[in-house]
Design an enzyme around this catalytic site. Structure first.
Site, PDB file in Angstrom:
ATOM      1  N   HIS A  70       1.474   0.440 -13.118  1.00  0.00           N
ATOM      2  CA  HIS A  70       2.327  -0.601 -13.404  1.00  0.00           C
ATOM      3  C   HIS A  70       3.886  -0.210 -13.394  1.00  0.00           C
ATOM      4  CE1 HIS A  70       3.207  -4.642 -15.026  1.00  0.00           C
ATOM      5  NE2 HIS A  70       4.046  -4.121 -15.893  1.00  0.00           N
ATOM      6  N   GLY A  78       0.700  -1.350   0.106  1.00  0.00           N
ATOM      7  CA  GLY A  78       0.012   0.075   0.154  1.00  0.00           C
ATOM      8  C   GLY A  78       0.939   1.304  -0.172  1.00  0.00           C
ATOM      9  N   SER A  79       1.982   1.359  -0.570  1.00  0.00           N
ATOM     10  CA  SER A  79       2.904   2.619  -0.531  1.00  0.00           C
ATOM     11  C   SER A  79       2.204   3.586  -1.705  1.00  0.00           C
ATOM     12  CB  SER A  79       4.481   2.267  -0.813  1.00  0.00           C
ATOM     13  OG  SER A  79       4.420   1.741  -2.401  1.00  0.00           O
ATOM     14  N   ASN A  98      -4.907   2.118 -13.075  1.00  0.00           N
ATOM     15  CA  ASN A  98      -3.993   1.025 -12.613  1.00  0.00           C
ATOM     16  C   ASN A  98      -2.621   1.669 -12.899  1.00  0.00           C
ATOM     17  OD1 ASN A  98      -3.040  -1.343 -11.473  1.00  0.00           O
ATOM     18  ND2 ASN A  98      -2.400  -2.108 -13.537  1.00  0.00           N
ATOM     19  N   ASP A 127      -2.691  -5.028 -18.254  1.00  0.00           N
ATOM     20  CA  ASP A 127      -1.661  -3.986 -18.269  1.00  0.00           C
ATOM     21  C   ASP A 127      -1.329  -3.592 -19.834  1.00  0.00           C
ATOM     22  OD1 ASP A 127      -1.182  -4.603 -15.660  1.00  0.00           O
ATOM     23  OD2 ASP A 127       0.212  -6.031 -16.156  1.00  0.00           O
ATOM     24  N   MET A 171      -3.865  -7.369  -7.008  1.00  0.00           N
ATOM     25  CA  MET A 171      -3.316  -8.461  -7.466  1.00  0.00           C
ATOM     26  C   MET A 171      -4.596  -9.472  -7.988  1.00  0.00           C
ATOM     27  SD  MET A 171      -0.363  -7.974  -7.657  1.00  0.00           S
ATOM     28  CE  MET A 171       0.508  -9.393  -8.138  1.00  0.00           C
ATOM     29  N   ARG A 172      -5.573  -9.063  -8.479  1.00  0.00           N
ATOM     30  CA  ARG A 172      -6.582  -9.919  -9.111  1.00  0.00           C
ATOM     31  C   ARG A 172      -6.954  -9.212 -10.415  1.00  0.00           C
ATOM     32  NH1 ARG A 172      -6.602 -14.371  -6.974  1.00  0.00           N
ATOM     33  NH2 ARG A 172      -8.401 -14.801  -7.891  1.00  0.00           N
ATOM     34  N   ARG A 220     -14.803 -15.156 -10.963  1.00  0.00           N
ATOM     35  CA  ARG A 220     -14.087 -13.783 -11.219  1.00  0.00           C
ATOM     36  C   ARG A 220     -15.255 -12.562 -11.150  1.00  0.00           C
ATOM     37  NH1 ARG A 220      -9.170 -13.132 -12.170  1.00  0.00           N
ATOM     38  NH2 ARG A 220      -8.521 -15.122 -13.061  1.00  0.00           N
TER      39      ARG A 220
HETATM   40  C1  GRF Z   1       3.846  -1.278  -7.244  1.00  0.00           C
HETATM   41  O1  GRF Z   1       5.084  -1.517  -7.765  1.00  0.00           O
HETATM   42  C2  GRF Z   1       2.738  -0.995  -8.498  1.00  0.00           C
HETATM   43  O2  GRF Z   1       3.186  -0.505  -9.387  1.00  0.00           O
HETATM   44  C3  GRF Z   1       2.500  -2.369  -8.707  1.00  0.00           C
HETATM   45  O3  GRF Z   1       2.563  -3.262  -7.550  1.00  0.00           O
HETATM   46  C4  GRF Z   1       3.082  -2.467  -6.612  1.00  0.00           C
HETATM   47  C5  GRF Z   1       2.339  -2.253  -5.420  1.00  0.00           C
HETATM   48  O4  GRF Z   1       3.116  -1.290  -4.391  1.00  0.00           O
HETATM   49  N1  GRF Z   1       1.109  -2.717  -9.362  1.00  0.00           N
HETATM   50  P1  GRF Z   1       2.255  -0.888  -3.240  1.00  0.00           P
HETATM   51  O5  GRF Z   1       1.334  -1.941  -2.647  1.00  0.00           O
HETATM   52  O6  GRF Z   1       1.658   0.317  -3.812  1.00  0.00           O
HETATM   53  O7  GRF Z   1       3.557  -0.502  -2.080  1.00  0.00           O
END
Ligand code: GRF
Length: 201
Positions: A110, A13-14, A108, A146, A91-92, A66
């Site tokens: 990436h 969650g950064s 999103n 993506d 991650m889904r 899903r």
């Molecule tokens: C990040 O690198 C984002 O680009 C990718 O997953 C990571 C998530 O990091 N999709 P965080 O949970 O936001 O710290």
């Protein structure tokens, strides 16, 4: 009125923190009002709670498909009157139904310069390919993984001796800058999705 925004997470969650921090600044056009995680142990849930933001855990494991999982997420989003959704380390993979339903309102991030290196183990892929420039991308979500229309990107040099960890750390610094900026653009209506293309005003 600020745009009611939800963030979908699965872990650390950064990026969520970066979005919350931005949303606390004067004149930021979006307000983070809900955080949803499919994983009850996601560290980002604590970050959200510490910031006074309501959280929901909706585990994909509780649903047969899903789409059934996505419909539960959609119900939570509607209940909270959410207008924009940011995926940040979620991650889904969404169902076609969800992506269509939220088209143009679903973002999103990436950790590569898309369309290069979609998928997982991104920094490993980058180092294996030997490219000298990597980076990160914020895009509108479409059904293909993506690969949606790009809202914002930042480039990061790949340095000799980089490991996936050192590269990821430098890319992450840029992620935390471009995600709040991209959300600002969309929330202000300066970037939008039209006929499958990102349009900028
Ligand atoms: C990040 O690198 C984002 O680009 C990718 O997953 C990571 C998530 O990091 N999709 P965080 O949970 O936001 O710290």
């Amino acid at each position: 009125m600020r745009v009611r925004t939800a963030v979908l997470i699965s872990g650390r969650g950064s990026n969520l923190s970066a979005l919350i921090e931005a949303s606390r600044t004067a004149d930021y056009p979006a307000d983070i009002v809900l955080v949803i995680s499919n994983n009850e142990n996601a560290r980002g849930l604590e970050t959200a709670s510490a910031s006074g933001i309501p959280t929901r855990v909706i585990s994909h494991k509780a649903y047969v498909s899903r789409e059934a999982f996505d419909r539960a997420i959609d119900a939570a989003l509607r209940e909270a009157e959410i207008a924009l959704v940011c995926e940040a380390g979620f991650m889904r993979i969404h169902s076609e139904w969800f992506v269509k339903h939220w088209e143009g309102r679903l973002l999103n991030i990436h950790p590569s310069l898309l369309p290069s290196f979609p998928g997982i183990h991104v920094h490993e892929q980058v180092l294996r390919a030997g490219v000298k420039i990597s980076g990160c991308t914020v895009h509108f979500v479409v059904h293909e993984l993506d690969s949606g229309p790009i809202i914002s990107q930042a480039a990061v040099a790949v340095l000799p001796g980089d490991t996936p960890e050192t590269l990821a750390a430098r890319v992450l610094i840029e992620e935390h800058k471009i995600y709040p900026e991209a959300l600002r653009c969309v929330a202000e209506g300066r970037a939008r999705l039209e006929n499958g293309l990102a349009i900028f005003i």
